[in-house]
Scaffold this motif. Sequence first.
Motif, short mmCIF file in Angstrom:
data_model
loop_
_atom_site.label_atom_id
_atom_site.label_comp_id
_atom_site.label_asym_id
_atom_site.label_seq_id
_atom_site.Cartn_x
_atom_site.Cartn_y
_atom_site.Cartn_z
N HIS A 25 27.66 40.11 30.56
CA HIS A 25 28.97 40.75 30.45
C HIS A 25 29.46 40.74 29.01
O HIS A 25 29.94 41.74 28.48
CB HIS A 25 29.97 40.06 31.37
N LEU A 38 36.83 52.15 22.03
CA LEU A 38 38.11 51.47 22.17
C LEU A 38 38.93 51.50 20.89
O LEU A 38 40.14 51.35 20.91
CB LEU A 38 37.89 50.03 22.64
N LEU A 139 33.70 46.42 40.52
CA LEU A 139 34.57 45.30 40.13
C LEU A 139 34.85 45.36 38.63
O LEU A 139 35.92 44.97 38.18
CB LEU A 139 34.00 43.95 40.57
N SER A 143 38.48 45.81 36.77
CA SER A 143 38.82 44.68 35.89
C SER A 143 39.03 45.21 34.47
O SER A 143 40.05 45.80 34.17
CB SER A 143 37.72 43.62 35.93
N GLY A 144 38.01 45.01 33.62
CA GLY A 144 38.10 45.48 32.24
C GLY A 144 38.35 46.98 32.16
O GLY A 144 39.00 47.46 31.24
N PHE A 206 23.59 44.95 34.76
CA PHE A 206 24.24 44.82 33.44
C PHE A 206 23.30 45.32 32.35
O PHE A 206 23.72 46.02 31.42
CB PHE A 206 24.65 43.37 33.18
N PHE A 213 24.70 52.14 27.02
CA PHE A 213 25.53 52.05 25.81
C PHE A 213 24.64 52.14 24.56
O PHE A 213 25.04 52.75 23.56
CB PHE A 213 26.29 50.73 25.76
C1 HEM Z 1 35.46 41.51 34.81
C2 HEM Z 1 36.65 43.04 30.41
C3 HEM Z 1 32.71 45.80 30.21
C4 HEM Z 1 31.61 44.46 34.70
C5 HEM Z 1 36.11 41.66 33.62
C6 HEM Z 1 37.29 40.95 33.24
C7 HEM Z 1 37.64 41.39 32.02
C8 HEM Z 1 36.66 42.36 31.60
C9 HEM Z 1 38.83 40.95 31.18
C10 HEM Z 1 37.99 39.88 34.05
C11 HEM Z 1 39.08 40.47 34.90
C12 HEM Z 1 39.58 39.51 35.96
O1 HEM Z 1 39.59 38.30 35.74
O2 HEM Z 1 39.94 39.98 37.02
C13 HEM Z 1 35.71 43.94 29.99
C14 HEM Z 1 35.75 44.66 28.74
C15 HEM Z 1 34.63 45.42 28.68
C16 HEM Z 1 33.90 45.20 29.91
C17 HEM Z 1 36.85 44.55 27.72
C18 HEM Z 1 34.14 46.37 27.61
C19 HEM Z 1 34.70 46.52 26.45
C20 HEM Z 1 32.07 45.69 31.41
C21 HEM Z 1 30.86 46.38 31.77
C22 HEM Z 1 30.56 46.00 33.03
C23 HEM Z 1 31.57 45.06 33.47
C24 HEM Z 1 30.12 47.36 30.88
C25 HEM Z 1 29.41 46.45 33.89
C26 HEM Z 1 29.15 47.70 34.09
C27 HEM Z 1 32.55 43.54 35.10
C28 HEM Z 1 32.55 42.90 36.41
C29 HEM Z 1 33.67 42.06 36.44
C30 HEM Z 1 34.32 42.21 35.16
C31 HEM Z 1 31.52 43.10 37.50
C32 HEM Z 1 34.12 41.21 37.61
C33 HEM Z 1 33.73 39.76 37.43
C34 HEM Z 1 34.15 38.97 38.67
O3 HEM Z 1 35.31 38.64 38.76
O4 HEM Z 1 33.31 38.70 39.51
N1 HEM Z 1 35.74 42.53 32.61
N2 HEM Z 1 34.59 44.29 30.68
N3 HEM Z 1 32.47 44.90 32.46
N4 HEM Z 1 33.63 43.10 34.39
FE1 HEM Z 1 34.07 43.67 32.54
#
Ligand code: HEM
Length: 225
Positions: A25, A38, A139, A143-144, A206, A213
């Motif tokens: 991640h 961004l 998810l 989220s992000g 991932f 990307f």
């Molecule tokens: C969760 C940020 C890219 C998949 C999160 C969370 C943040 C975040 C802050 C936590 C949210 C929470 O606690 O509820 C980001 C940022 C990204 C990014 C800033 C890019 C600049 C990605 C990418 C993927 C991804 C490319 C996959 C395709 C996930 C998943 C979670 C997650 C699956 C859930 C984790 C869980 O709680 O089980 N992301 N993310 N993210 N992100 Fe990202």
Amino acid sequence: MTVLDAAPALPRLSTAMREGSRAEHEAAEGSLFMSELLAGRISPAGYAAYLRRLRVVYAALEGAVRRQASDPVVAAVADPALERLAALDADLAHWAPGTDPAAPLDAVDSPAAHAYADRITAAEAWGGLLAAHHYTRYLGDLSGGQAIGRLLDREFSLDGAGTAFYAFPGIPKPKPYKDAYRARLDALGLGEAEVDRIVGEVKAAFGLNQALFAELGEQVERLRR
Ligand code: HEM
């Protein structure tokens, strides 16, 4: 020793998925294309190139999930309110007016997107593998993805236009939705070997996002605005 002590603790699937993909991640967050996007430095054509790739991925994912709807692991996560294809078409109409939504997906020139789609199709072999792809995309979007949508809106002064991909009208509150999603995964009571297999597929998912990307990163000079 009591019977309870002797029972092996069941691994919590949702925790294993999150913890197991933490490093992947972080790598995805740091990708060049994402940082440029961004920072508001990607052109509308560059963003459309990203959306076209996502369309290939979501077409595969949403088709596979519908076909495997009766699998218990898929049934635990599947929800039409998550589907993104219509939103991607709406956004493409904004960023690349004149795009034909019916154009064949094969025509999208992206080995990374097609490799990702192929992996999703192969994941139909077992619902757990498909759920790994479902989790990684949706998810993340809930989220992000939510923060990414807000940043795009600000950088491009969009006022909501062209960011349907990040809007889930059927899911007004992502946090309780994600908690319930994780609880349904955990309630499946899968064993260690199954959990390990799912976590492995989350890592692979991932990696496929990372490759997508990277492909865009290679073209970043001409995708800048
Ligand atoms: C969760 C940020 C890219 C998949 C999160 C969370 C943040 C975040 C802050 C936590 C949210 C929470 O606690 O509820 C980001 C940022 C990204 C990014 C800033 C890019 C600049 C990605 C990418 C993927 C991804 C490319 C996959 C395709 C996930 C998943 C979670 C997650 C699956 C859930 C984790 C869980 O709680 O089980 N992301 N993310 N993210 N992100 Fe990202």
